[in-house]
Design a protein around this motif. Structure first.
Motif, PDB file in Angstrom:
ATOM      1  N   UNK A 100      12.803  35.256 -35.397  1.00  0.00           N
ATOM      2  CA  UNK A 100      12.114  35.612 -34.156  1.00  0.00           C
ATOM      3  C   UNK A 100      12.343  37.079 -33.809  1.00  0.00           C
ATOM      4  N   UNK A 101      11.304  37.710 -33.317  1.00  0.00           N
ATOM      5  CA  UNK A 101      11.463  39.020 -32.680  1.00  0.00           C
ATOM      6  C   UNK A 101      10.842  38.889 -31.296  1.00  0.00           C
ATOM      7  N   UNK A 130       3.382  32.565 -35.054  1.00  0.00           N
ATOM      8  CA  UNK A 130       3.787  31.481 -34.152  1.00  0.00           C
ATOM      9  C   UNK A 130       4.608  32.047 -33.003  1.00  0.00           C
ATOM     10  N   UNK A 131       4.230  31.620 -31.795  1.00  0.00           N
ATOM     11  CA  UNK A 131       5.018  32.006 -30.639  1.00  0.00           C
ATOM     12  C   UNK A 131       6.094  30.948 -30.468  1.00  0.00           C
ATOM     13  N   UNK A 132       7.340  31.301 -30.791  1.00  0.00           N
ATOM     14  CA  UNK A 132       8.425  30.322 -30.769  1.00  0.00           C
ATOM     15  C   UNK A 132       9.017  30.168 -29.383  1.00  0.00           C
ATOM     16  N   UNK A 182       9.030  38.304 -21.410  1.00  0.00           N
ATOM     17  CA  UNK A 182       9.472  38.377 -22.804  1.00  0.00           C
ATOM     18  C   UNK A 182       9.001  37.119 -23.529  1.00  0.00           C
ATOM     19  N   UNK A 183       8.554  37.268 -24.753  1.00  0.00           N
ATOM     20  CA  UNK A 183       8.157  36.132 -25.584  1.00  0.00           C
ATOM     21  C   UNK A 183       8.671  36.426 -26.986  1.00  0.00           C
ATOM     22  N   UNK A 184       8.858  35.371 -27.781  1.00  0.00           N
ATOM     23  CA  UNK A 184       9.365  35.572 -29.137  1.00  0.00           C
ATOM     24  C   UNK A 184       8.409  34.976 -30.161  1.00  0.00           C
ATOM     25  N   UNK A 185       8.295  35.653 -31.280  1.00  0.00           N
ATOM     26  CA  UNK A 185       7.362  35.264 -32.350  1.00  0.00           C
ATOM     27  C   UNK A 185       8.122  35.285 -33.665  1.00  0.00           C
ATOM     28  N   UNK A 186       7.708  34.419 -34.586  1.00  0.00           N
ATOM     29  CA  UNK A 186       8.341  34.391 -35.900  1.00  0.00           C
ATOM     30  C   UNK A 186       7.571  35.316 -36.846  1.00  0.00           C
TER      31      UNK A 186
END
Ligand SMILES: *[C@@H]1O[C@H](CO)[C@@H](O)[C@H](O)[C@H]1NC(C)=O
Ligand SMILES: *[C@@H]1O[C@H](CO)[C@@H](O)[C@H](O)[C@H]1NC(C)=O
Ligand SMILES: *[C@@H]1O[C@H](CO)[C@@H](O)[C@H](O)[C@H]1NC(C)=O
Ligand SMILES: *[C@@H]1O[C@H](CO)[C@@H](O)[C@H](O)[C@H]1NC(C)=O
Length: 249
Positions: free
Chosen positions: A144-145, A173-175, A183-187
């Motif tokens: 994830x970033x 994918x938005x994890x 803030x959101x995290x994506x793989x």
């Protein structure tokens, strides 16, 4: 005049589901500032969802998606072409993807291209659009970033599409969904060592790109997220400039 050509045969398996079955080859012309930019496609068939969209992703700039309502497709010769222009200044570097109407790539992303200089500046807009999204950490293979934004401006975290030059383009994918703090995290579904440019698009129609990044990681990075589900970095499979049947693995 260099033409960037990608033979698309046998790329579909390597690229996984995020490519629609369509052309065998797509090529892009060189382009001068405010001059014509053309795309030619041949073999195979038109994708089911039309019109075609040409998505052009300049590095760290405002990307565009151009609907191609008029293109000619000759169903005898299986060739088609369309012409447009790009509102980017000389020296801007970009990649392009010919997409179906749902924004899914009909083949691999182009190689990295550059706008040649010209005396025509009629297509250039004044100043860049202010950035809305920022990477909080650098993307690493299958990890994830985080993407940060101002939650008073953005009410829903953006879609993020990753473009690998001469490789696949994938929606990440938005994890971790967008939070109240913005803030959101994506793989990161690309292999370590690969170059990638990210495009953010949100529900207001706003689009933004990152600079060209190199995916971090090492041989112990997870591989489960990679489009090909192959442990081999995809870069190995398409390192030559004329990609022909070399993408299958
Ligand atoms: C650019 O494309 C348009 C539309 O296809 C064409 O009419 C025009 O002649 C082209 N211009 C140049 C300089 O090639
Ligand atoms: C398709 O291409 C063939 C061969 O060049 C040509 O004879 C034919 O007129 C073209 N068809 C159309 C609809 O343009
Ligand atoms: C080619 O296009 C013509 C005219 O639109 C159509 O009648 C014909 O069925 C098409 N042929 C194929 C093989 O799709
Ligand atoms: C891979 O990177 C991780 C995190 O930086 C590190 O802990 C690990 O030792 C590295 N593994 C190899 C084989 O280099």
């Amino acid at each position: 005049m260099a033409i960037v050509t990608l033979a698309l045969a046998s790329t579909l398996l390597a690229f996984g589901p995020q490519v629609v079955l369509s052309f065998n080859s797509i090529s892009f012309s060189t382009v001068q500032q405010c001059g014509n930019f053309s795309v030619k496609f041949s073999g195979g068939k038109l994708p089911a969802s039309l019109p075609l969209l040409l998505t052009v992703v300049p590095f760290n700039f405002t990307p565009i998606a151009i609907e191609i309502p008029t293109f000619n497709w000759n169903n005898t010769t299986l060739t088609g072409a369309a012409v447009t222009f790009l509102p980017f200044p000389a020296d801007a570097q970009f990649v392009a993807s010919l997409d179906d109407a749902n924004g899914i790539g009909t083949g691999p992303v182009s190689d990295i291209m550059r706008i040649d200089s010209s005396s025509d500046s009629s297509c250039l807009s004044s100043g860049p659009t202010p950035a809305r999204y920022e990477l909080s950490d650098s993307p690493t293979q299958c990890r994830d970033f985080h993407v940060a934004y101002d939650p008073t401006v953005v009410d829903e975290a953006p879609e993020v599409r990753a473009f690998v030059p001469k490789g696949p383009s994938v929606f990440l994918n938005q994890d971790v969904p967008g939070s109240a703090v913005g803030s959101a995290a994506y793989s990161m579904a690309a292999a370590q060592g690969e170059q990638v440019v990210l495009m953010f698009s949100d529900d207001t129609g706003f689009k933004q790109t990152t600079d060209l990044l190199v995916v971090g990681g090492n041989s112990s990075s997870p591989t489960n997220c990679l489009p090909s589900a192959s442990p081999t970095p995809m870069a190995k499979n398409h390192s030559s400039s004329s990609v022909s049947h070399g993408l299958s693995k």
